[in-house]
Design a protein around this motif. Structure first.
Motif, PDB file in Angstrom:
ATOM      1  N   GLU A  70       0.758  -1.232   0.019  1.00  0.00           N
ATOM      2  CA  GLU A  70       0.063   0.111  -0.013  1.00  0.00           C
ATOM      3  C   GLU A  70       0.957   1.452   0.174  1.00  0.00           C
TER       4      GLU A  70
ATOM      5  N   PRO B 134      -2.615   5.374   1.541  1.00  0.00           N
ATOM      6  CA  PRO B 134      -3.966   4.931   2.030  1.00  0.00           C
ATOM      7  C   PRO B 134      -5.036   4.907   0.722  1.00  0.00           C
ATOM      8  N   GLY B 135      -5.452   3.509   0.849  1.00  0.00           N
ATOM      9  CA  GLY B 135      -6.476   2.952  -0.197  1.00  0.00           C
ATOM     10  C   GLY B 135      -6.134   2.667  -1.145  1.00  0.00           C
TER      11      GLY B 135
ATOM     12  N   HIS C 288      -8.323  -5.810  -0.964  1.00  0.00           N
ATOM     13  CA  HIS C 288      -9.491  -5.264  -0.803  1.00  0.00           C
ATOM     14  C   HIS C 288      -9.996  -5.257   0.790  1.00  0.00           C
TER      15      HIS C 288
ATOM     16  N   GLY D  83      -8.494  -2.660   2.992  1.00  0.00           N
ATOM     17  CA  GLY D  83      -8.961  -1.352   2.809  1.00  0.00           C
ATOM     18  C   GLY D  83      -8.603  -0.698   1.368  1.00  0.00           C
TER      19      GLY D  83
ATOM     20  N   THR E 198      -9.032   0.743  -2.007  1.00  0.00           N
ATOM     21  CA  THR E 198     -10.121   1.434  -2.760  1.00  0.00           C
ATOM     22  C   THR E 198      -9.818   1.466  -4.265  1.00  0.00           C
TER      23      THR E 198
END
Length: 185
Positions: free
Chosen positions: A81, A84-85, A117, A120, A122
């Motif tokens: 990641e 974030p997302g 997923h 978190g 997106t």
């Protein structure tokens, strides 16, 4: 020992496990397979393919089973990641002897995207070698455009997260290949 009338065939596993690498031998096999595919076979990297992403990435493996127990890592991918997302997958590799099964790569991709997923994501992206773009499209990915990476043609691609249900980190999937009728081949 060869018996008269019996053909010498390679061992074909009856099942594989797909999961996050949990043990030291799984992590060692994960890195060894990546080195074999990206350094030795494809020549993309010299010596090793490790980078700073490996410090935080989650390694995912496919291992063939012997007597119901994972025995040897034959597939690998990593996820991370960077913001974030936004999650990314990279270094998808399947051992040459196990590519003919066809489903190991797809199951590694599914495990990678479903795991992200669940954590978190997106958006889920990957930089895919050009020869694999059609394969990813069949798995509900969209090309965001062609790029050059490590001197080779790639595509930035995005997974359709609606096709990848979220799940936790403790999933283990069993893959049981259907035996091929060798007489018909």
């Amino acid at each position: 020992m060869m018996f008269e009338g019996v053909e010498n065939r390679s061992f074909i596993p009856m099942e594989y496990v797909i999961r996050l690498a949990r043990t030291p031998w799984e992590r060692a096999g994960y890195h060894a397979l990546r080195r074999e595919v990206f350094c030795t076979e494809q020549g993309v990297f010299s010596g090793h393919d490790r980078d700073v992403i490996d410090e935080t990435a989650i390694p995912i493996i496919a291992a063939c089973c012997v007597a119901g127990m994972p025995d040897r890592v034959v597939g690998a991918v990593r996820i991370h990641e960077p913001e974030p997302g936004l999650w990314r997958g990279s270094r998808l590799a399947v051992h040459a002897e196990h590519r003919k099964l066809g489903r190991i790569g797809a199951e590694l991709i599914r495990m990678a995207v479903c795991t992200a997923h669940g954590l978190g994501a997106t958006r889920f992206l990957a930089q895919v070698q050009e020869q694999n773009v059609l394969f990813f499209r069949r798995l509900y990915w969209t090309s965001l455009g062609a790029i050059t990476l490590h001197g080779r043609p790639h595509h930035d691609m995005q997974a359709d997260l609606s096709r990848y249900p979220a799940h936790g980190r403790d999933q283990t999937w069993l893959l049981r290949p259907q035996p091929r009728n060798r007489e018909a081949a």
